[in-house]
Design a protein around this motif. Structure first.
Motif, PDB file in Angstrom:
ATOM      1  N   LYS A  42     -20.074 -39.939  54.544  1.00  0.00           N
ATOM      2  CA  LYS A  42     -18.836 -39.760  53.785  1.00  0.00           C
ATOM      3  C   LYS A  42     -17.808 -38.991  54.603  1.00  0.00           C
ATOM      4  O   LYS A  42     -18.149 -38.060  55.321  1.00  0.00           O
ATOM      5  CB  LYS A  42     -19.112 -39.009  52.484  1.00  0.00           C
ATOM      6  CG  LYS A  42     -17.890 -38.884  51.615  1.00  0.00           C
ATOM      7  CD  LYS A  42     -18.196 -38.292  50.268  1.00  0.00           C
ATOM      8  CE  LYS A  42     -16.916 -38.275  49.439  1.00  0.00           C
ATOM      9  NZ  LYS A  42     -17.088 -37.566  48.198  1.00  0.00           N
ATOM     10  N   ASN A  43     -16.553 -39.413  54.460  1.00  0.00           N
ATOM     11  CA  ASN A  43     -15.429 -38.700  55.053  1.00  0.00           C
ATOM     12  C   ASN A  43     -14.846 -37.783  53.985  1.00  0.00           C
ATOM     13  O   ASN A  43     -14.283 -38.246  53.008  1.00  0.00           O
ATOM     14  CB  ASN A  43     -14.366 -39.688  55.550  1.00  0.00           C
ATOM     15  CG  ASN A  43     -13.142 -38.996  56.107  1.00  0.00           C
ATOM     16  OD1 ASN A  43     -13.131 -37.786  56.312  1.00  0.00           O
ATOM     17  ND2 ASN A  43     -12.100 -39.755  56.342  1.00  0.00           N
ATOM     18  N   SER A  76     -19.567 -56.110  57.012  1.00  0.00           N
ATOM     19  CA  SER A  76     -18.424 -55.194  57.057  1.00  0.00           C
ATOM     20  C   SER A  76     -17.312 -55.661  57.997  1.00  0.00           C
ATOM     21  O   SER A  76     -16.306 -54.967  58.146  1.00  0.00           O
ATOM     22  CB  SER A  76     -18.904 -53.802  57.494  1.00  0.00           C
ATOM     23  OG  SER A  76     -19.315 -53.806  58.851  1.00  0.00           O
ATOM     24  N   GLN A  79     -13.688 -55.447  56.691  1.00  0.00           N
ATOM     25  CA  GLN A  79     -13.265 -54.220  56.020  1.00  0.00           C
ATOM     26  C   GLN A  79     -12.343 -53.394  56.904  1.00  0.00           C
ATOM     27  O   GLN A  79     -12.479 -53.385  58.123  1.00  0.00           O
ATOM     28  CB  GLN A  79     -14.482 -53.373  55.639  1.00  0.00           C
ATOM     29  CG  GLN A  79     -15.423 -54.038  54.660  1.00  0.00           C
ATOM     30  CD  GLN A  79     -16.654 -53.177  54.391  1.00  0.00           C
ATOM     31  OE1 GLN A  79     -16.823 -52.108  54.948  1.00  0.00           O
ATOM     32  NE2 GLN A  79     -17.523 -53.666  53.526  1.00  0.00           N
ATOM     33  N   SER A  81     -12.020 -50.007  56.277  1.00  0.00           N
ATOM     34  CA  SER A  81     -12.691 -48.713  56.359  1.00  0.00           C
ATOM     35  C   SER A  81     -14.201 -48.933  56.326  1.00  0.00           C
ATOM     36  O   SER A  81     -14.697 -49.754  55.569  1.00  0.00           O
ATOM     37  CB  SER A  81     -12.267 -47.839  55.178  1.00  0.00           C
ATOM     38  OG  SER A  81     -12.983 -46.625  55.187  1.00  0.00           O
ATOM     39  N   GLY A  82     -14.924 -48.198  57.163  1.00  0.00           N
ATOM     40  CA  GLY A  82     -16.376 -48.320  57.176  1.00  0.00           C
ATOM     41  C   GLY A  82     -16.883 -49.559  57.882  1.00  0.00           C
ATOM     42  O   GLY A  82     -17.990 -50.006  57.637  1.00  0.00           O
ATOM     43  N   PHE A 101     -13.059 -44.292  58.863  1.00  0.00           N
ATOM     44  CA  PHE A 101     -13.383 -44.041  57.468  1.00  0.00           C
ATOM     45  C   PHE A 101     -12.122 -43.519  56.804  1.00  0.00           C
ATOM     46  O   PHE A 101     -11.527 -42.541  57.271  1.00  0.00           O
ATOM     47  CB  PHE A 101     -14.484 -42.970  57.327  1.00  0.00           C
ATOM     48  CG  PHE A 101     -15.867 -43.471  57.556  1.00  0.00           C
ATOM     49  CD1 PHE A 101     -16.699 -43.745  56.486  1.00  0.00           C
ATOM     50  CD2 PHE A 101     -16.368 -43.650  58.835  1.00  0.00           C
ATOM     51  CE1 PHE A 101     -17.983 -44.201  56.689  1.00  0.00           C
ATOM     52  CE2 PHE A 101     -17.645 -44.103  59.055  1.00  0.00           C
ATOM     53  CZ  PHE A 101     -18.458 -44.385  57.972  1.00  0.00           C
ATOM     54  N   ALA A 102     -11.702 -44.148  55.730  1.00  0.00           N
ATOM     55  CA  ALA A 102     -10.537 -43.681  54.972  1.00  0.00           C
ATOM     56  C   ALA A 102     -10.878 -42.349  54.301  1.00  0.00           C
ATOM     57  O   ALA A 102     -12.050 -42.021  54.121  1.00  0.00           O
ATOM     58  CB  ALA A 102     -10.148 -44.728  53.926  1.00  0.00           C
ATOM     59  N   ASP A 105     -13.781 -41.875  51.714  1.00  0.00           N
ATOM     60  CA  ASP A 105     -14.590 -43.099  51.753  1.00  0.00           C
ATOM     61  C   ASP A 105     -16.054 -42.779  52.062  1.00  0.00           C
ATOM     62  O   ASP A 105     -16.354 -41.884  52.845  1.00  0.00           O
ATOM     63  CB  ASP A 105     -14.030 -44.060  52.795  1.00  0.00           C
ATOM     64  CG  ASP A 105     -14.449 -45.489  52.556  1.00  0.00           C
ATOM     65  OD1 ASP A 105     -14.925 -45.794  51.443  1.00  0.00           O
ATOM     66  OD2 ASP A 105     -14.303 -46.305  53.480  1.00  0.00           O
ATOM     67  N   VAL A 107     -19.917 -44.710  52.960  1.00  0.00           N
ATOM     68  CA  VAL A 107     -20.673 -45.903  53.340  1.00  0.00           C
ATOM     69  C   VAL A 107     -22.142 -45.623  53.090  1.00  0.00           C
ATOM     70  O   VAL A 107     -22.658 -44.568  53.465  1.00  0.00           O
ATOM     71  CB  VAL A 107     -20.446 -46.260  54.824  1.00  0.00           C
ATOM     72  CG1 VAL A 107     -21.435 -47.293  55.294  1.00  0.00           C
ATOM     73  CG2 VAL A 107     -19.033 -46.746  55.034  1.00  0.00           C
TER      74      VAL A 107
END
Length: 150
Positions: A42-43, A76, A79, A81-82, A101-102, A105, A107
């Protein structure tokens, strides 16, 4: 002068810039069994995290089934992000290269591991960090695994 130090697991900062958690569906197996691991990355930054690297620790005596990573790579591809750009495997880790990664966001990546040998060991550490700013990082807690002979 200290270049790097580790805090005890219960003393980790409340909010890390990036976070990683690796959970296993089981930690006691028989030789040739397959365990499923789930990595959650996670961001937590208010901005995008670019060029994110993930080093997934492979437990000693296990083989990572790379088709799971290949499936995620293909899934992915579109996409923003991620998106998993590429990955490589070594004996002790899988190195994953994510584009970005936004903010906020997360994953979740599932992968399978095959137990090759009877062993009792701790997993290698898993780590997430920004390629161009390695200080923005987090480490997942190692887990004890046990494989019995068939």
């Amino acid at each position: 002068m200290v270049g790097q130090y580790f805090l005890p697991w219960d003393k980790k900062p409340e909010q890390e810039a990036l976070s990683i958690d690796v959970a296993y569906d089981r930690t006691r197996l028989v030789q040739d069994d397959i365990a499923t691991a789930t990595a959650s990355i996670k961001n937590n930054l208010p901005k995008a995290a670019n060029m994110v690297m993930v080093d997934l620790g492979i437990p000693p005596g296990f083989d990572l089934l790379s088709e799971d990573l290949q499936d995620y790579h293909e899934k992915s591809a579109g996409q923003k992000s991620g998106r998993l750009e590429k990955f490589s495997l070594t004996a002790t880790q899988a190195i994953l290269y994510f584009d970005s990664f936004a903010p906020g966001d997360m994953v979740t990546l599932k992968f399978r591991l095959r137990a090759k040998y009877p062993i009792r060991a701790r997993t290698f550490r898993s780590r997430v960090y920004e390629y161009y700013d390695p200080e923005v990082s987090a480490v997942a807690r190692p887990v004890q695994v046990e494989v019995e002979q068939r």
